[in-house]
Design an enzyme around this catalytic site. Sequence first.
Site, PDB file in Angstrom:
ATOM      1  N   ASN A   9      41.687  24.736  33.404  1.00 16.96           N
ATOM      2  CA  ASN A   9      41.198  25.246  32.113  1.00 16.96           C
ATOM      3  C   ASN A   9      42.004  24.584  31.001  1.00 16.96           C
ATOM      4  OD1 ASN A   9      40.392  26.695  29.904  1.00 16.96           O
ATOM      5  ND2 ASN A   9      41.421  28.606  30.489  1.00 16.96           N
ATOM      6  N   LYS A  11      41.634  24.841  27.907  1.00 12.65           N
ATOM      7  CA  LYS A  11      41.697  25.679  26.690  1.00 12.65           C
ATOM      8  C   LYS A  11      41.370  24.817  25.454  1.00 12.65           C
ATOM      9  CE  LYS A  11      45.108  28.537  28.947  1.00 12.65           C
ATOM     10  NZ  LYS A  11      45.855  29.779  28.845  1.00 12.65           N
ATOM     11  N   HIS A  95      37.386  35.290  30.319  1.00 15.08           N
ATOM     12  CA  HIS A  95      38.810  34.930  30.278  1.00 15.08           C
ATOM     13  C   HIS A  95      39.540  35.942  29.388  1.00 15.08           C
ATOM     14  CE1 HIS A  95      42.532  32.756  29.596  1.00 15.08           C
ATOM     15  NE2 HIS A  95      42.224  32.003  30.633  1.00 15.08           N
ATOM     16  N   GLU A  97      41.803  35.641  27.290  1.00 17.91           N
ATOM     17  CA  GLU A  97      41.991  35.249  25.882  1.00 17.91           C
ATOM     18  C   GLU A  97      40.738  35.569  25.076  1.00 17.91           C
ATOM     19  OE1 GLU A  97      43.303  31.241  26.645  1.00 17.91           O
ATOM     20  OE2 GLU A  97      45.215  32.013  27.372  1.00 17.91           O
ATOM     21  N   GLU A 167      43.527  36.944  37.249  1.00 21.47           N
ATOM     22  CA  GLU A 167      44.517  36.405  36.320  1.00 21.47           C
ATOM     23  C   GLU A 167      45.251  37.553  35.630  1.00 21.47           C
ATOM     24  OE1 GLU A 167      43.527  32.129  35.084  1.00 21.47           O
ATOM     25  OE2 GLU A 167      42.581  33.470  33.656  1.00 21.47           O
ATOM     26  N   GLY A 173      50.163  31.719  30.764  1.00 23.65           N
ATOM     27  CA  GLY A 173      50.882  30.968  29.736  1.00 23.65           C
ATOM     28  C   GLY A 173      52.302  31.455  29.495  1.00 23.65           C
ATOM     29  N   SER A 212      50.199  30.885  35.246  1.00 23.66           N
ATOM     30  CA  SER A 212      51.412  30.076  35.420  1.00 23.66           C
ATOM     31  C   SER A 212      51.497  29.408  36.784  1.00 23.66           C
ATOM     32  CB  SER A 212      52.676  30.919  35.144  1.00 23.66           C
ATOM     33  OG  SER A 212      52.675  31.352  33.790  1.00 23.66           O
TER      34      SER A 212
END
Length: 256
Positions: A9, A11, A95, A97, A167, A173, A212
């Site tokens: 990904n 991003k 996701h 985010e 996730e 991150g 991560s």
Amino acid sequence: MRRPLVAGNWKMHGSGAANAALLAEFELRLHSEWPVDIAVFPPFVYLADVARRLRDAAIDVGAQDVCAEPGGAFTGEIAAAMLKDVGCALVIVGHSERRRWNHEDDALVARKFAAASAAGLTPVLCIGETLEEREAGKTEAVVARQLDAVLAMNGVAPFARAVIAYEPVWAIGTGRNASPEQAQAVHAFVRRRIAQQNANIAGQARILYGGSVKAANAGELFAMPDVDGGLVGGASLVADEFYEICAAAAARHERV
Ligand code: PEP
């Protein structure tokens, strides 16, 4: 036997030149005979270019999001059929985010999953708890709620092909990955939940771990029996790291 998938990904990173350099470096090292599926998820504006570059490579292309509607007056949105049209095979939905910054709720994610499936794309459904939810002992309740919303609207059949990415939000991150045992526990829970509807499909469903993942921890995470690969953010932007993660997934497959 489930074939592992490593999904990168990107991003909101990259540029035409940077993407070309990254892919060239990665492709140079890639072994096309590896028993692992590999996909990259560039930002929308680079999808067509990346898909063209990878036309003859053993790497699929996916989008990071999709509109729940099939088309029409939705300024700024991208329909699933358009993604297919420019060469995408997969699309990430839900996701964390987007759940956080774009306020996407379970119902919307379920509709995006449906739109992706209807267009023949493979949805990569992201689920996962926040640190606060984990510390409150709510991990299973949260991932069950996120998964159930999609199952209720779409049924279990699409999961023979669709991918789930567990996730944990606290691992994305942050450099702090879930331990292999923590990941395995949630993956097994997710598989059992799907098995309540269809044991056969539960056995086929690919469940990726994301948060991560890097070359240094991919091997131990992928060694877990219910971890079928990874959804990789930061490390997918470094050719050597992404290559080593794909190699770890290929090695896992050979051991199964
Ligand atoms: C992600 O973007 O889905 C992700 C897991 O990011 P990172 O690998 O950087 O934690």
